[in-house]
Scaffold this motif. Structure first.
Motif, PDB file in Angstrom:
ATOM      1  N   THR A 102       0.791  -1.239   0.000  1.00 25.53           N
ATOM      2  CA  THR A 102       0.000   0.000   0.000  1.00 25.53           C
ATOM      3  C   THR A 102       0.826   1.295   0.000  1.00 25.53           C
ATOM      4  OG1 THR A 102      -0.155  -0.140   2.405  1.00 25.53           O
ATOM      5  CG2 THR A 102      -2.006  -1.046   1.144  1.00 25.53           C
ATOM      6  N   ALA A 105      -0.973   3.716  -2.080  1.00 28.72           N
ATOM      7  CA  ALA A 105      -2.228   4.154  -1.451  1.00 28.72           C
ATOM      8  C   ALA A 105      -1.959   5.154  -0.329  1.00 28.72           C
ATOM      9  CB  ALA A 105      -2.988   2.949  -0.906  1.00 28.72           C
ATOM     10  N   VAL A 108      -1.913   8.612  -1.773  1.00 27.50           N
ATOM     11  CA  VAL A 108      -3.265   9.112  -2.070  1.00 27.50           C
ATOM     12  C   VAL A 108      -3.954   9.534  -0.773  1.00 27.50           C
ATOM     13  CG1 VAL A 108      -5.526   8.499  -3.004  1.00 27.50           C
ATOM     14  CG2 VAL A 108      -3.463   7.668  -4.125  1.00 27.50           C
ATOM     15  N   GLU A 109      -3.806   8.693   0.251  1.00 30.72           N
ATOM     16  CA  GLU A 109      -4.471   8.992   1.524  1.00 30.72           C
ATOM     17  C   GLU A 109      -3.894  10.247   2.169  1.00 30.72           C
ATOM     18  OE1 GLU A 109      -5.720   5.567   3.716  1.00 30.72           O
ATOM     19  OE2 GLU A 109      -5.343   6.567   5.630  1.00 30.72           O
ATOM     20  N   GLU A 181      -6.185   4.156   6.622  1.00 30.51           N
ATOM     21  CA  GLU A 181      -7.643   4.062   6.689  1.00 30.51           C
ATOM     22  C   GLU A 181      -8.160   3.212   5.537  1.00 30.51           C
ATOM     23  OE1 GLU A 181      -9.881   7.711   6.792  1.00 30.51           O
ATOM     24  OE2 GLU A 181     -11.777   6.629   6.562  1.00 30.51           O
ATOM     25  N   TYR A 182      -7.514   3.357   4.370  1.00 27.94           N
ATOM     26  CA  TYR A 182      -7.921   2.573   3.195  1.00 27.94           C
ATOM     27  C   TYR A 182      -7.881   1.062   3.499  1.00 27.94           C
ATOM     28  CZ  TYR A 182      -7.670   0.378  -1.374  1.00 27.94           C
ATOM     29  OH  TYR A 182      -7.894  -0.441  -2.450  1.00 27.94           O
ATOM     30  N   THR A 183      -6.840   0.641   4.219  1.00 30.48           N
ATOM     31  CA  THR A 183      -6.689  -0.778   4.540  1.00 30.48           C
ATOM     32  C   THR A 183      -7.744  -1.210   5.556  1.00 30.48           C
ATOM     33  OG1 THR A 183      -4.327  -0.347   4.296  1.00 30.48           O
ATOM     34  CG2 THR A 183      -4.960  -2.517   5.114  1.00 30.48           C
ATOM     35  N   CYS A 185     -10.614   0.183   6.036  1.00 30.70           N
ATOM     36  CA  CYS A 185     -11.874   0.187   5.289  1.00 30.70           C
ATOM     37  C   CYS A 185     -11.997  -1.097   4.453  1.00 30.70           C
ATOM     38  CB  CYS A 185     -11.904   1.434   4.391  1.00 30.70           C
ATOM     39  SG  CYS A 185     -13.308   1.517   3.278  1.00 30.70           S
ATOM     40  N   GLY A 186     -10.912  -1.452   3.775  1.00 34.80           N
ATOM     41  CA  GLY A 186     -10.942  -2.604   2.876  1.00 34.80           C
ATOM     42  C   GLY A 186     -11.168  -3.921   3.591  1.00 34.80           C
ATOM     43  N   PHE A 187     -10.445  -4.127   4.692  1.00 31.41           N
ATOM     44  CA  PHE A 187     -10.591  -5.407   5.409  1.00 31.41           C
ATOM     45  C   PHE A 187     -11.945  -5.489   6.112  1.00 31.41           C
ATOM     46  CE2 PHE A 187      -6.788  -8.157   5.287  1.00 31.41           C
ATOM     47  CZ  PHE A 187      -6.042  -7.414   4.391  1.00 31.41           C
ATOM     48  N   ASN A 188     -12.507  -4.317   6.462  1.00 33.56           N
ATOM     49  CA  ASN A 188     -13.883  -4.321   6.986  1.00 33.56           C
ATOM     50  C   ASN A 188     -14.870  -4.687   5.886  1.00 33.56           C
ATOM     51  OD1 ASN A 188     -14.493  -3.504   9.883  1.00 33.56           O
ATOM     52  ND2 ASN A 188     -12.877  -2.049   9.363  1.00 33.56           N
TER      53      ASN A 188
END
Lengths: 395, 290
Positions: A102, A105, A108-109, A181-183, A185-188
């Motif tokens: 990531t 990512a 971007v974040e 946060e992206y990660t 969010c993704g795993f959720n």
């Protein structure tokens, strides 16, 4: 394959930056999970992670890089090189191979959520390459690869091959990732992030606890390392890589099995030579089941050796996970014990008779298998061994 | 290095002058039962890859791998995930977005759709397209694949779209555009040196590394007795191209300037980037090209 020596190493993990600190976190059974400390997050079913303490990040704040991934890469690379203490004759042709899931990512974040300076964000957006070019003039090849959660193991595998092919004298290789946060969010959204503890191979396992960190290694030809009487921490004796060509997130016993078979063949060892396995062991019901199935398919009649997963203690650091597992393998070989699976209560009976324990297990041999698998169907398996194992096999 | 790596096909597809990727350069599938919804990057690479493999039916796809570079990956999906979560809430973020937002999602999707079971590697960064070609050559040399499809793709992410009012778009160049550039590589044995071939390479990340040193290192690696002064050298400065195709710039220029149009002989194609990194590819261009 011809064995390649690991003569330097470094780690940046939730419990510190030394082999002893890592080992303690693998065997002390202390839960290290918390809410993500970096920013308040609302609206996610779970925000349960194992984060690197902010004090640790402050210790590497002066290392080159704008993002935390870049700073971690600078720290780990320099430490691995320093511990290897390569002679000047070898230093002219050293390369660097890093793995991440990531790092792009994060950029971007930073620009989007943290509202970082746009100009800087765009500059680094051009360059998700993590190899730190400010700390060292690399005379050999450098690259950053991304095969999701197998990245941190694939980088040292490819580095070892490049040394064997004669392309380069020595390589610094490893993997790393930071919590985003992206990660979370993704795993959720994939419904595999859990509250509480990650419990690989346990009957009550429900999924992953995300974490961050990484490790790096300095690799060189075994003969060169022996000639200069370097501190050889372990040997890469074989590996296997495969692509499932299947579902983007679901694992495949067939694809993983191909990588395991290749690794054993490449190392010229039998399943019975493997004294222990540091599994990918994410703690999701499906992943653990498929990994055990793949191992059994390859080991056949040979009983599986003791099995563990460091993700129970340290969480899943994605692109760093394979490197942290390799670092743990070196620590296990040095101590003669395979760490247990922290927080293990009851082994899942549907996995069959599995040699998994909560406490450390005495290793009956100096050869370990390390597994790392990633989204996109990327599988990587490495066989590492002690010099003693290699010497005994020669006789 | 011994024998070379043959380049038996090349494909370059670029965005139109309006900056958009034309529909004719995208695979027709919008989703697939095997991999679910397909994003623009995936459709763009699948289409180019099918063009690249067209006519090469004898290749065993289980022994064909994919090695692609990208600077932006699928960052548009990362951005969309965060924006959706912040604006309308986490439950509006589809489960597929995490995996498809990872930089290696495109190579994974393509391998799955086309059943390419060889090595599957994504490289990151400005010069990752060139790195990917070199890595693909290594994969063939290491015996991991019979053939590799190598190159790069990029569709730039427009971060300015989501910034607060008043922020201006900051780009290193004004012309940043989408592109995919692919080369189909096989061990030279199978093609008898009738096609352009890669015979060596070098890569360094040092300040002002001289062109001669890069060429010398690549010659040494080739294992061939070559006179450096008889090698045609082309240096590409990626900061000096009209349109920036990001990671795809170097493969695209390699295909256009050397593989398809260079005179017969030995060529060194050198790429220097914004940072200290420089790469060199040594190629043989035969008299009878495809």
């Amino acid at each position: 394959m011809k064995s390649v020596a690991i003569t330097g190493s470094s780690i940046f993990a939730p419990n510190g930056t030394t082999s002893q600190a890592l080992w303690e976190s693998l065997v002390d059974g202390i839960p290290r999970n918390s809410k993500w400390p970096r920013r308040e997050l609302a609206g996610y079913p779970t925000n349960n992670v194992i984060a690197i303490p902010e004090e640790s990040w402050e210790q590497i704040t002066d290392f080159p890089g704008i993002t935390r991934s870049q700073k971690m890469a600078s720290f780990l690379t320099r430490q691995a090189l320093e511990t290897a203490a390569l002679p000047s004759t070898q230093m002219t042709n050293v390369g660097c191979a890093l793995g991440t899931t990531t790092a792009a990512a994060e950029i971007v974040e930073l620009a989007e959520t943290d509202k970082a300076d746009l100009k800087e964000a765009h500059k680094i957006n051009q360059n998700a390459d993590l190899v730190p070019k400010d700390i060292y003039d690399w005379g050999g090849p450098t690259f950053t690869l991304s095969t999701a959660c197998s990245s941190g193991l694939l980088a040292p595998v490819l580095a070892a091959q490049m040394i064997n092919s004669g392309e380069v004298e020595a390589m610094v290789a490893g993997g790393m990732d930071v919590l985003l946060e992206y990660t979370i969010c993704g795993f959720n959204s994939l419904r595999v992030a859990v509250e509480g503890q990650c419990k690989p191979f346990d009957q009550s396992r429900m999924g992953v606890v995300l974490s961050e960190g990484g490790a790096c290694f300095c690799l060189e030809k075994l003969e060169e390392a022996q000639a200069r009487q370097a501190n050889i921490q372990g040997l890469i004796v074989g590996y296997g890589i495969s692509c499932d060509g299947g579902h983007p997130t679901a694992p495949s016993a067939e694809g993983i099995g191909r990588a395991i078979k290749q690794a054993l063949t490449s190392a010229n060892v039998e399943p019975s030579d493997i004294a222990g396995i540091i599994a990918h062991g994410t703690g999701t019901p499906t992943n653990d089941k498929i990994e055990v199935e793949a191992l059994r398919n390859v080991f056949g009649e040979v009983p599986l050796p003791p099995l563990t997963s460091v993700k129970s203690a340290l969480g899943h650091a994605q692109g760093g996970a394979g490197s942290i597992a390799l670092y743990a393998a070196l620590a296990a070989l040095e101590r003669g014990y395979l760490p247990g699976v922290s927080h293990l209560n009851e082994i899942d009976p549907t996995l069959g008779d599995l040699p998994v324990k909560a406490s450390p297990i005495v290793l009956k041999g100096g050869c370990l298998m390390v597994n790392a698998f990633g989204f996109g169907g990327n599988n990587c398996v490495m066989i590492v061994a002690t010099q003693q194992f290699l010497d005994e096999r020669k006789h | 290095m011994g024998k070379g790596i043959s380049i038996i096909n090349t494909v370059s597809n670029k965005a139109a002058s309006n900056g958009l990727v034309p529909e004719t350069a995208l695979a027709t599938e919008l989703r697939s039962p095997r991999v679910g919804a397909m994003n623009t990057q995936g459709r763009m690479v699948v289409h180019a890859l099918r063009q690249c493999l067209d006519g090469h039916t004898s290749l065993d796809k289980e022994r064909v791998g994919l090695c692609l570079g990208t600077a932006c990956g699928a960052n548009t999906i990362v951005l969309e995930s965060l924006n959706t979560s912040h604006s309308s809430g986490f439950f509006d973020v589809p489960a597929s977005w995490y995996a498809t937002g990872l930089p290696n999602s495109t190579t994974g999707v393509v391998a799955s759709l086309e059943q390419l079971l060889g090595p599957n590697v994504t490289l990151l960064g400005e010069q990752s397209g060139f790195d990917a070609i070199i890595m693909a050559c290594r994969m063939i040399r290491f015996g991991h694949a019979e053939a590799m499809i190598a190159g790069a793709f990029d569709t730039p992410v427009q971060l300015n779209d989501t910034q607060p009012d008043g922020d201006e778009l900051v780009m290193l160049k004004s012309n940043v555009a989408a592109s995919v550039s692919l080369l189909l590589l096989v061990d030279e044995d199978t093609e008898q040196a009738r096609t352009p071939s890669i015979i060596g390479w070098s890569s360094k990340a040092q300040h002002n590394v001289p062109t001669e040193e890069l060429v010398r290192t690549a010659i040494k690696m080739s294992g061939q007795e070559l006179e450096p002064n008889r090698i045609h050298t082309t240096v590409l400065d990626t900061s000096d191209t009209d349109v920036d195709y990001m990671a795809a710039t170097a493969p695209l220029q390699l295909i256009d300037r050397i593989v398809r149009h260079a005179a017969a002989g030995t060529h060194a194609f050198i790429v220097r980037g914004f940072d200290k990194k420089s790469l060199c590819l040594l190629l043989n261009i035969p008299h009878h090209k495809n």
